[in-house]
Write a protein that holds these residues in place. Sequence first.
Motif, mmCIF file in Angstrom:
data_model
loop_
_atom_site.group_PDB
_atom_site.id
_atom_site.type_symbol
_atom_site.label_atom_id
_atom_site.label_comp_id
_atom_site.label_asym_id
_atom_site.label_seq_id
_atom_site.Cartn_x
_atom_site.Cartn_y
_atom_site.Cartn_z
ATOM 1 N N LEU A 16 0.847 -1.195 0.000
ATOM 2 C CA LEU A 16 0.000 0.000 0.000
ATOM 3 C C LEU A 16 0.882 1.245 0.000
ATOM 4 O O LEU A 16 1.777 1.375 0.828
ATOM 5 N N ASP A 17 0.637 2.124 -0.950
ATOM 6 C CA ASP A 17 1.395 3.368 -1.038
ATOM 7 C C ASP A 17 0.534 4.509 -0.487
ATOM 8 O O ASP A 17 -0.420 4.946 -1.132
ATOM 9 N N VAL A 18 0.874 4.944 0.717
ATOM 10 C CA VAL A 18 0.033 5.917 1.416
ATOM 11 C C VAL A 18 -0.107 7.216 0.622
ATOM 12 O O VAL A 18 -1.179 7.817 0.568
ATOM 13 N N ASN A 19 0.980 7.608 -0.025
ATOM 14 C CA ASN A 19 0.909 8.861 -0.786
ATOM 15 C C ASN A 19 -0.017 8.745 -1.984
ATOM 16 O O ASN A 19 -0.754 9.679 -2.305
ATOM 17 N N MET A 20 0.025 7.602 -2.643
ATOM 18 C CA MET A 20 -0.876 7.412 -3.781
ATOM 19 C C MET A 20 -2.329 7.368 -3.324
ATOM 20 O O MET A 20 -3.217 7.877 -3.993
ATOM 21 N N VAL A 21 -2.550 6.762 -2.172
ATOM 22 C CA VAL A 21 -3.921 6.729 -1.644
ATOM 23 C C VAL A 21 -4.390 8.140 -1.359
ATOM 24 O O VAL A 21 -5.505 8.536 -1.692
ATOM 25 N N ARG A 22 -3.492 8.932 -0.766
ATOM 26 C CA ARG A 22 -3.843 10.300 -0.397
ATOM 27 C C ARG A 22 -4.202 11.118 -1.651
ATOM 28 O O ARG A 22 -5.069 11.975 -1.617
ATOM 29 N N ARG A 23 -3.532 10.814 -2.765
ATOM 30 C CA ARG A 23 -3.833 11.530 -4.010
ATOM 31 C C ARG A 23 -4.976 10.872 -4.787
ATOM 32 O O ARG A 23 -5.200 11.191 -5.954
ATOM 33 N N ASN A 24 -5.629 9.905 -4.142
ATOM 34 C CA ASN A 24 -6.732 9.193 -4.787
ATOM 35 C C ASN A 24 -6.291 8.445 -6.045
ATOM 36 O O ASN A 24 -7.058 8.289 -6.987
ATOM 37 N N GLU A 25 -5.051 7.985 -6.039
ATOM 38 C CA GLU A 25 -4.554 7.242 -7.194
ATOM 39 C C GLU A 25 -4.519 5.737 -6.924
ATOM 40 O O GLU A 25 -4.153 4.959 -7.785
#
Lengths: 227, 262
Positions: B175-184
Amino acid sequence: MNNAVRLKGIRDGLLVSLSHSQWGEQEKALLSYIDARPTFFAGARLAMDVGQAVWRVKELSALRDALSQRQIYLWAVLSESPVTEKTAQLLGLATRLSTRTGPQRRPTRPPAEEPNVHWVQKTVRSGVRIEAEGHLVLIGDVNPGGEVAAAGNILIWGRLRGMAHAGANGDAGAVIRALELRPQQVRIAQVAATEIRSSGPAQVVLEKGIIRVQSLNSQEFKVNHER
Amino acid sequence: MSAKVITVTSGKGGVGKTTTVANLAVALALTGDRVVCIDGDIGLRNLDVILGLENRIVYDLVDVVEGRCRLRQAMIRDKKLSNLFLIPAAQTRDKNAVSPSDMVRVCDELRPDFDWVLIDSPAGIERGFRYAIAPADQAIIVTNPEVSAVRDADRVIGLLEAEEKGSPSLIINRLDVNMVRRNEMLSAEDVVDLLAIRLIGIVPEDDRVLIASNRGRPVVLDEAAVTARVFQNIARRLKGEDVPFIDLGNRGLWSRLFSGRR
């Protein structure tokens, strides 16, 4: 008629009764019976009544493997022979239909006066298809890749994200209701539609050959039911 | 004491089953438990490489099944942890060499002497998957936060339910937290929401996991890595402890997990 293998639907699986007296003949009869109807048996839960035939561990475990390859799950062996019963127990199989292994998830029964409603409580996951001859009530989600179909109406107390087909035998008056609609596809009778969306409770109906979504917020809901 | 047999499976390939098995096996062994892991991916063996034991293989699972050696002879002891063993897969055979009953027999022989038997299932839902889950007391589903992996995981959970293996546990890997945060990327919440099974671990994307695997020294042994702590926590949850999730910054999940909705 094939008398060597008799088939019966039980609570949530199939019961086969094998009439031969030797395990080898029973095995042959069962497998050839199944191989003649592979799609019917695929994914089935099977209980097997072997009468007085004697099955030993090696034989029964080989049969279980053969069934497993055909995607059939053998969970019980009923027998009048103590040897066979012991064998089944050694292999972790049930020897009575009432003593089911595994988690018990019996659905709440619908009222007795509604015999035509199939009541299911589970998540319908990808690759699973549930069919009902009458109406279908599902308590749970239909996930993408999962399918539900009924000759009558479908009520989903959950999210529809897979496929639903109401009026599967041609009833154009059938409806699909769900708490949230994001299906891959819906069908009513012979008409199919994609891109159906509703974030709240809604129903899908067929009007003049076109599939429509009607929101079921409280007011419209009342109207629909007073019709 | 009788071992608990856990099969790690996923449907889709490449989501990190083998890495997960290696790290959980080491993590459980570090707590002092006796652990044996079985590489079920006959013909495509990997677990030996990740555990750094590939040069020690003499006999393998198929040799055991076909009676060419005793079970003990195929068990390779870990270099450092004396309570950790590997039963490797055969590389020159295929999935037809083993049946579900064979696996049940092998595991039954292991049960009295161990606390944990971890089985690394091959990808797919065919024969290899069938024999890998046959002896399982419990299954762990590994998935990545991507739509295709989650779809396959859902399918496999359905198959496990049909086999009455109970509801499996879930590990969300990479899980990539930054990608989740950017809705990616799908969030852990999205995945749990769809699969509706018990979450026992969220493993963040971490280069160290790959580097460690390439070196044959699972990341859980790298004390500086967050992922090491994540795998240790999963092991503790498997042992029945109630361990809070490490905050990876993916808020929203907490309110969901602890709101009592599931």
